[in-house]
Each structure stands twice: as C-alpha cells, then as structure tokens.
Design an enzyme around this catalytic site. Sequence first.
Site, PDB file in Angstrom:
ATOM      1  N   HIS A  77       9.283  19.819 -46.436  1.00 56.34           N
ATOM      2  CA  HIS A  77       9.019  18.374 -46.375  1.00 56.34           C
ATOM      3  C   HIS A  77       9.572  17.774 -45.076  1.00 56.34           C
ATOM      4  O   HIS A  77       8.852  17.132 -44.316  1.00 56.34           O
ATOM      5  CB  HIS A  77       9.659  17.693 -47.594  1.00 56.34           C
ATOM      6  CG  HIS A  77       9.483  16.203 -47.632  1.00 56.34           C
ATOM      7  ND1 HIS A  77       8.522  15.595 -48.404  1.00 56.34           N
ATOM      8  CD2 HIS A  77      10.138  15.197 -46.980  1.00 56.34           C
ATOM      9  CE1 HIS A  77       8.587  14.278 -48.225  1.00 56.34           C
ATOM     10  NE2 HIS A  77       9.571  14.011 -47.380  1.00 56.34           N
ATOM     11  N   GLU A  78      10.844  18.010 -44.836  1.00 55.07           N
ATOM     12  CA  GLU A  78      11.466  17.411 -43.651  1.00 55.07           C
ATOM     13  C   GLU A  78      10.891  18.008 -42.372  1.00 55.07           C
ATOM     14  O   GLU A  78      10.793  17.332 -41.345  1.00 55.07           O
ATOM     15  CB  GLU A  78      12.989  17.570 -43.694  1.00 55.07           C
ATOM     16  CG  GLU A  78      13.663  16.835 -44.858  1.00 55.07           C
ATOM     17  CD  GLU A  78      13.307  15.357 -44.959  1.00 55.07           C
ATOM     18  OE1 GLU A  78      13.023  14.738 -43.906  1.00 55.07           O
ATOM     19  OE2 GLU A  78      13.277  14.815 -46.081  1.00 55.07           O
ATOM     20  N   HIS A 108       7.839  16.072 -41.469  1.00 59.96           N
ATOM     21  CA  HIS A 108       8.198  14.863 -40.708  1.00 59.96           C
ATOM     22  C   HIS A 108       8.516  15.246 -39.256  1.00 59.96           C
ATOM     23  O   HIS A 108       8.128  14.555 -38.315  1.00 59.96           O
ATOM     24  CB  HIS A 108       9.446  14.204 -41.296  1.00 59.96           C
ATOM     25  CG  HIS A 108       9.213  13.396 -42.532  1.00 59.96           C
ATOM     26  ND1 HIS A 108       8.263  12.413 -42.614  1.00 59.96           N
ATOM     27  CD2 HIS A 108       9.839  13.404 -43.741  1.00 59.96           C
ATOM     28  CE1 HIS A 108       8.306  11.848 -43.821  1.00 59.96           C
ATOM     29  NE2 HIS A 108       9.257  12.439 -44.525  1.00 59.96           N
ATOM     30  N   HIS A 126       5.511  15.698 -37.212  1.00 59.70           N
ATOM     31  CA  HIS A 126       4.924  14.398 -36.885  1.00 59.70           C
ATOM     32  C   HIS A 126       5.573  13.845 -35.607  1.00 59.70           C
ATOM     33  O   HIS A 126       4.920  13.234 -34.771  1.00 59.70           O
ATOM     34  CB  HIS A 126       5.156  13.449 -38.068  1.00 59.70           C
ATOM     35  CG  HIS A 126       4.224  12.283 -38.160  1.00 59.70           C
ATOM     36  ND1 HIS A 126       4.453  11.237 -39.024  1.00 59.70           N
ATOM     37  CD2 HIS A 126       3.080  11.973 -37.515  1.00 59.70           C
ATOM     38  CE1 HIS A 126       3.476  10.354 -38.897  1.00 59.70           C
ATOM     39  NE2 HIS A 126       2.632  10.774 -37.996  1.00 59.70           N
TER      40      HIS A 126
HETATM   41 ZN   LIG Z   1       9.923  12.123 -46.549  1.00 58.02          ZN
END
Ligand SMILES: [Zn+2]
Length: 691
Positions: free
Chosen positions: A482-483, A486, A489
């Site tokens: 998940h991280e 990010h 991104h």
């Molecule tokens: Zn998040």
Amino acid sequence: MWRDPATGFSRMTIDLARHPLTRWTGPLGLADFGSLSDADFMPVFDAALAAHAAEIDAIASDPETPTIRNTLVALELSGEPLARVSAIFWCLAGAHTNGAIQAVEREISPKMSRHYSAISMNPALFARIDALYSGRDRLALDGETLRVLEKTWKGFVRSGARLDPAGKERLAAISAELAGLGTTFGQNVLADERDWAHFLDEADLAGLPAFVVSSMAEAATLRGKEGRYAITLSRSIYEPFTTFSERRDLREIAWRAFTMRGQNGGATDNTGVVAKMLALRAEKAKLLGYASYAALKLDDTMAKTPGAVHALLDPVWERARARAAADQDEMQALAAETGSNDRLAAWDWRFWQERLRAQKFAFDEAELKPYLPLDRVIEAAFDVATRLFGITFAEKHGITAWHPDVRTFEVFGHDGDRVATFLGDYFARPSKRSGAWMSSLRSGYRLGEGSQPVIYNVMNFAKPAEGEAALLSVDEARTLFHEFGHALHGMLTDVTWPSVSGTAVSRDFVELPSQLYEHWFTVPAILEKHARHHETGQPMPKALIDKMLAARTFGQGFATVEFTASALMDMAFHARPDAPADPIAFEAETLAKLSMPDTIAMRHRTPHFGHVFSGDGYSAGYYSYMWSEVLDADAFQAFEETGDFFDPATAARLKEHIYSAGGSADPEALYRAFRGRMPSPEAMMEKRGLA
Ligand SMILES: [Zn+2]
C-alpha cells in the site's frame, strides 16, 4: 552576529543559502543528516518564514502587469528554503522524534498556519491571480497550467479572498469558532473514553484469548486496580472483548457504553457541540456561495457533488444490508445449534461472527509468516513496479539518512537514468510514531530548475534479533505494498508544476495508487516467486494461499453496513442548506429512513464521529474511503479483463494517466483516460463478496 536578549548568547544569523537544513549537500541530493542539529530548527524556520514572506511581498507589489511568469510561476517557486527545512523537520517529527523536536512542533504549527493564512488573505496577491484568472481564455494556456491557475484561484476564493471586509471578518470568526469546537469535541470523546471502565475478576473472562486478558489486566493496573481486569472503551480492548467474551451480559454493558460515548449528559456531552458546528458549517458554505457544506467540500474532489456520492453509496447500502441479513440468519442458526435461543442483538454480532469464522475459515496466521520475510516482500514490491512500469531499483549502501535503519535505493528509468530516490524505514522504535506512511523529502516537477523526487516509506515492523529474519504478517505485507503504491505515485510523477506533483490530488483519489497496488501482492506470479520460506526457500503452500484469500470476503456484510451507515449520515448532515436543531433526533430519523438493521450499530455514531467533527478532516468526506475502494477494484479489473495481470497496454495507460499524472488534470478526466469510462461499484462489491 546578534545577541539574543533573553539568553545573552550570540549566534550567527542564519544564511539559508549555506545552512545544512536548507542547502542539501549529501549524496543523491539528500541532506547531510550527520551535520544537522535539532537546536537549529527554530531559528532556521524563522529565517525561512521571513524569506518566504518577503518573496510573497515582492510578487504582490510587482509594478509590472501580472503574467503567468511573474505571478503564478513566482508563487509556485517561492518558499524553497521553507520547503526544505519543513521536509526534514516533519520527517523527523514522525519517524525519529525527541523532546526538542516535539517542543519545536508545538511552536511551529501555529506559526505555519498564521503564515499561510496571511498569504491566502493577501489582497494584492489575490488581485494579480484574479486578473490572470479572469483573462485566462486569452492566455492560450496548456491544460496543466490552466488547472494550476484555476486551483490557485479557487484556493484563494475558498479562503474568503472575494468577501467584503465584514464577510472576511465573519469567515475568520466562524473558522476560529469551528476550530475550538472541533478540539472540544475530540476532548469530550477522550474524556468519556478515559473515565469509563468496567472491572472484572478472573471468573468473568470466559472465552477471552490471552492477548485480550493481558491488555485488560494492564488497563486495570493503570487505573489502580491491580489484579483485576478492565473493559475500557479503547477500540483495541472493546472490539476483541465483544468478539470473544462468552458473557452476553458483559458484552451488552460494553456495547452500550461504547455507543454512548459523547452522549452521556454533563460537561462532556457533544450534542450541543455538534449542533453548533453544523450551523456554523452551513453558514460558512452560504457565505462562500455554496448550496450546502457538502457542496463546498466536494467542489474540488473527483465525486464533485453529493448526488455522485449517493450514486455510489445507495446501491452498496442495499446489497450490504441483504448480505448482513443472510449472515445474521446463519449466525442465529449457529447460536441455536449451541443451545442459545436469544434473538441476536447488536452486542452479539461480533461474537457469533467470530464463531462462524472459526468454523468456516480456521487457519493460523502464524503459519504464513515464515513465507513473508521482509526482504522478499520488498523485492516483490519492486518486481511489480519493474513489470508494470519498467523502473528498476538498486540499493545504495553507505548512506546514513535520519537513522541507521533507513535503507536508500536509487530508482532508474528505461534508459538507465536515475529518475528518483527511495528511502525505506521499516522497523519500529520508540522515537517513531505508530502506523505506516509515505512522504517526500523532495517532490518531482519540471518548473524552474526542476526537482527529482526523493520519496520515503515509514513502517513499524518488529525488528528481529541480530542475525534473525524479519518476518511479516499478511496485513503487514499488504501495508508495505500500500505505502509503496503511494511512493510510486510520488516517484513516477511527470508534471511541470510543483503544486500538482505526485500525491497532491483530491482526498477521494489519493488512495487509488496505493490500494490498487495491494492487489498485486496476491497475484500468483508474485506470490510464487517471492513468498518463499525464509529457511527452506519453499513456496507458500497453495492450501494456505486459498484459505487466506477465501477469508477476505467473510464478515463484509457487517463491515459494509457499519461503514456505509456512517458515510450516509455524514452526507445527510452536510448536504442540506441548513442545520438540524437536534442532531441526535436527526440521526434517529435518518437511520429509520434507511431501514438500518437494529442488530448493527454505525461504525461511528454522531456524538463521537471524530473523522467528521473532531476538526474538519473528513467532514462530507467519510465516503472517500469507499470511493477509493471502488476505484481500485474497478481499475484492477482492467487488468483482469485482459487475462494478464501485467498487460503492457493497460500498464502503460495506468502509468500515463494515474501514477505519473499527479493532480495535473481533473481526477475524473484522468480516470476516464485510463479506463475509458467512469468507475462502477460492481467490482468493489464483488471483492467484498456482496455481488
Ligand atoms: Zn494510503
């Protein structure tokens, strides 16, 4: 040199062009962390704030006619030293703090907010932005520049820049009052949670696993009742207690206290606080020219309107209630089998759901851990990025960032050029706050001299003893993915303007790259290659994988009902032009209209709905957790439809329109460009087992 009148010490004045907090001279463009001193933060902050204020003054008082270059570009590139000292400071405040840093934190937060509100209230600066915005059609701007101009203009307007002096004064008064009420709201909930405890003896603990018993013993000791056991209202005790306790009477006591937090009469009752906040929010929206507070808050999101939020939540609500009703029948039958004829009540749900889970999906999480060594999971996350986006990672040894545990990686593009730097800070320590997050030391953009992204992830995995492997749980491995989503991104960003770089997107769009990335953790090619036993190198047994995946849709009827009820309540409160006089009565009416099952409570009832009332964070925005889930499920389906989890054409569109686009275009337009249409909630409901 100047002499501090308070201490008598003399200090060098700060030279921002040379100071190690603002001019970074370490390898890979990082700061030289070894030469930083905590005592420098406050004076450097003060100097950087003053320098930024002077830059803003120069832009605002420029005698030349406003142009994109002398106004918008100048504004975007201003405050460089402030950005650098802030990046390091907030990194340390989260990942490696101490008393000195905490003291600076208390001092700098109000200074920052005064600094930025002075900028957004600067009439001469707004006049220049407004002139550009009014004439934008004649400027022949590219799409990204036009969007930055519009976002900047809207930001000023939403801060009240267009109001007359009386309006500005009223807006400031409303904001100040709301901030105070938000703080009161949070403190009232905390007080109710702190003051309530129900003490038990050894004989009352039937069904509770050891970890619950030990935290209840500790909670009792903390309250001066050594040798006893406390039910408290912290979620970490309340939830496991009502899940495992065989004592129905005690579950009911706990449930009633938990759902009444903030509504117990007396000084800590939040009913009046909520009524006042809703009235002030409605007034603020009206002052700024919006039909409702929800309309104001949603204006710069992907959803844009309350109607779009309902188009998502309403069908989910119907399916979730149907699924929960079916689950309830199954639990009632299981209860009957074990001799209980009580009609299931709200304080029974977690208990019987756990019994049902144990019967259907029993497996020991601990069996999976040996197959998930940290280094392999990091490799897996990198491997997915290489397969999808063609970037590669090389660890750079011998760099000490803010702590010796931090690992540094160079990130290379197709052509072998370095495109970003990535730092991973994986292990828990007392100087780190809990949780997991992504942030940046530098964001990536092309404007001015340009800037290459320096992105970091912080985790809180248990550090193994010397010589042992760090092994992750499935949840932890998913969190790492998940991280890292990010982080991608931030690292793949390919934009001109700093203010739309990387994760600078709306709240209901920002979790798309992260939640989407989690899907690749369980793709067979990735699990088979990387989820291998840390000693034997054997792949994770298929039977274990199947159980892990099957268990994911269990209990989703309950989880979706309790979440969606809160999201719908948030909308009901904020999508109306005025405020209900009695929010508790309004809550009851709204739930009745929704046919809320009486066996499930809202995840957050109004008097303790901190996301929405303890500050402004998720007001008219609680839906966005589910909105993001709709996006990630729908986006992953684009790969599933091709039959290839790494389909090159789909991955290329994903990179171009999502991971590298930042906030350079409207999120709806970006999503359509990737997917060819708006998302539908079908894939999300399938993933939750609600289809
Ligand atoms: Zn998040």
